[in-house]
Design a protein around this motif. Sequence first.
Motif, mmCIF file in Angstrom:
data_model
loop_
_atom_site.group_PDB
_atom_site.id
_atom_site.type_symbol
_atom_site.label_atom_id
_atom_site.label_comp_id
_atom_site.label_asym_id
_atom_site.label_seq_id
_atom_site.Cartn_x
_atom_site.Cartn_y
_atom_site.Cartn_z
ATOM 1 N N ALA A 1 -19.292 -19.013 -53.689
ATOM 2 C CA ALA A 1 -18.669 -20.268 -53.273
ATOM 3 C C ALA A 1 -17.531 -20.649 -54.213
ATOM 4 O O ALA A 1 -17.543 -20.301 -55.398
ATOM 5 N N VAL A 2 -16.557 -21.384 -53.656
ATOM 6 C CA VAL A 2 -15.436 -21.892 -54.436
ATOM 7 C C VAL A 2 -15.261 -23.374 -54.113
ATOM 8 O O VAL A 2 -15.185 -23.758 -52.938
ATOM 9 N N PHE A 3 -15.226 -24.198 -55.153
ATOM 10 C CA PHE A 3 -15.003 -25.629 -55.000
ATOM 11 C C PHE A 3 -13.737 -26.003 -55.757
ATOM 12 O O PHE A 3 -13.624 -25.721 -56.958
ATOM 13 N N THR A 4 -12.795 -26.634 -55.090
ATOM 14 C CA THR A 4 -11.524 -27.021 -55.704
ATOM 15 C C THR A 4 -11.299 -28.515 -55.515
ATOM 16 O O THR A 4 -11.426 -29.031 -54.392
ATOM 17 N N ASP A 5 -11.001 -29.220 -56.612
ATOM 18 C CA ASP A 5 -10.738 -30.666 -56.573
ATOM 19 C C ASP A 5 -11.898 -31.420 -55.926
ATOM 20 O O ASP A 5 -11.701 -32.319 -55.102
ATOM 21 N N CYS A 6 -13.113 -31.064 -56.309
ATOM 22 C CA CYS A 6 -14.304 -31.717 -55.759
ATOM 23 C C CYS A 6 -14.965 -32.599 -56.815
ATOM 24 O O CYS A 6 -14.825 -32.372 -58.017
ATOM 25 N N VAL B 1 -17.143 -20.553 -58.323
ATOM 26 C CA VAL B 1 -15.974 -21.000 -59.078
ATOM 27 C C VAL B 1 -15.749 -22.481 -58.809
ATOM 28 O O VAL B 1 -15.737 -22.919 -57.655
ATOM 29 N N PHE B 2 -15.595 -23.247 -59.888
ATOM 30 C CA PHE B 2 -15.252 -24.660 -59.803
ATOM 31 C C PHE B 2 -13.884 -24.848 -60.449
ATOM 32 O O PHE B 2 -13.715 -24.521 -61.628
ATOM 33 N N GLU B 3 -12.931 -25.359 -59.705
ATOM 34 C CA GLU B 3 -11.589 -25.560 -60.237
ATOM 35 C C GLU B 3 -11.167 -27.013 -60.053
ATOM 36 O O GLU B 3 -11.235 -27.566 -58.944
ATOM 37 N N ARG B 4 -10.773 -27.636 -61.178
ATOM 38 C CA ARG B 4 -10.360 -29.046 -61.193
ATOM 39 C C ARG B 4 -11.436 -29.945 -60.563
ATOM 40 O O ARG B 4 -11.124 -30.869 -59.805
ATOM 41 N N ASN C 1 -10.448 -25.850 -65.692
ATOM 42 C CA ASN C 1 -9.807 -27.162 -65.756
ATOM 43 C C ASN C 1 -10.704 -28.251 -65.147
ATOM 44 O O ASN C 1 -10.248 -29.085 -64.362
ATOM 45 N N CYS C 2 -11.981 -28.204 -65.509
ATOM 46 C CA CYS C 2 -12.941 -29.168 -64.980
ATOM 47 C C CYS C 2 -13.244 -30.252 -66.013
ATOM 48 O O CYS C 2 -13.096 -30.053 -67.213
ATOM 49 N N LYS C 3 -13.701 -31.382 -65.529
ATOM 50 C CA LYS C 3 -14.113 -32.490 -66.383
ATOM 51 C C LYS C 3 -15.633 -32.514 -66.427
ATOM 52 O O LYS C 3 -16.292 -32.701 -65.393
ATOM 53 N N LEU C 4 -16.187 -32.305 -67.629
ATOM 54 C CA LEU C 4 -17.636 -32.288 -67.808
ATOM 55 C C LEU C 4 -18.071 -33.244 -68.907
ATOM 56 O O LEU C 4 -19.090 -33.027 -69.566
#
Length: 215
Positions: free
Chosen positions: A53-58, A74-77, A97-100
């Motif tokens: 799976a790919v999650f973008t801007d989620c 993959v998690f992006e932004r 580039n994720c916020k954690l």
Amino acid sequence: MRKMGIQKPKLSARREQLRVEQIPSDPETLRGIEVQNGDLRFTSGMQLATDDAVFTDCTFAEMDLSGASFVDTVFERCDFSNVEAGHADLLRCEFRNCKLTGANFDHSVVKHVRFEECDARYGSFSFSKLQAVQLEDSQFSESDFFECVLKDMKLSRSQLENANFRETDLAGVNLAGCTFERLEVTPSKIAACTVSKEQAIGFARMFGLLIHEES
């Protein structure tokens, strides 16, 4: 013993593109999908699992992700601020580039996971097993790695100011490429840890050694 490389997520050539409203309210495993600009917070408290799976801007901020399973994902932004993800399983994942900030992954198993250009200040991985994990160009200041098991940990160009590694064996870990003035460690568990000259002086002062300044 030869160190293992970090495995990349195994993604299929074609994935189904879903809008967030197409995701079932009680998802089992979200497999072979791609989601953009979605708010996943409606799944909070469910046993969320992803594969291929790919999650973008989620947005996952402040969700209850306890026991979540992320495989080949993959998690992006994406925003994971203040999530509760204790006892999670992460395998072959990338966070780009994720916020954690404030994210809690305590008691988790994290294998072949890469954090690139992420902000994970005040995050926690206490009591977790981290194998073949890379922190690259990321901010992990004030983060918590208390009593973790680290194997093949790779750290490069990341901020670790006042991160907590107490009761964590740092043998074989190279901290020289990271930036910090103070690190919380257990003195008996830093043998065979690689540090820069400046970091070594900082540790010496922290442990009460007097540094002789040559004239």
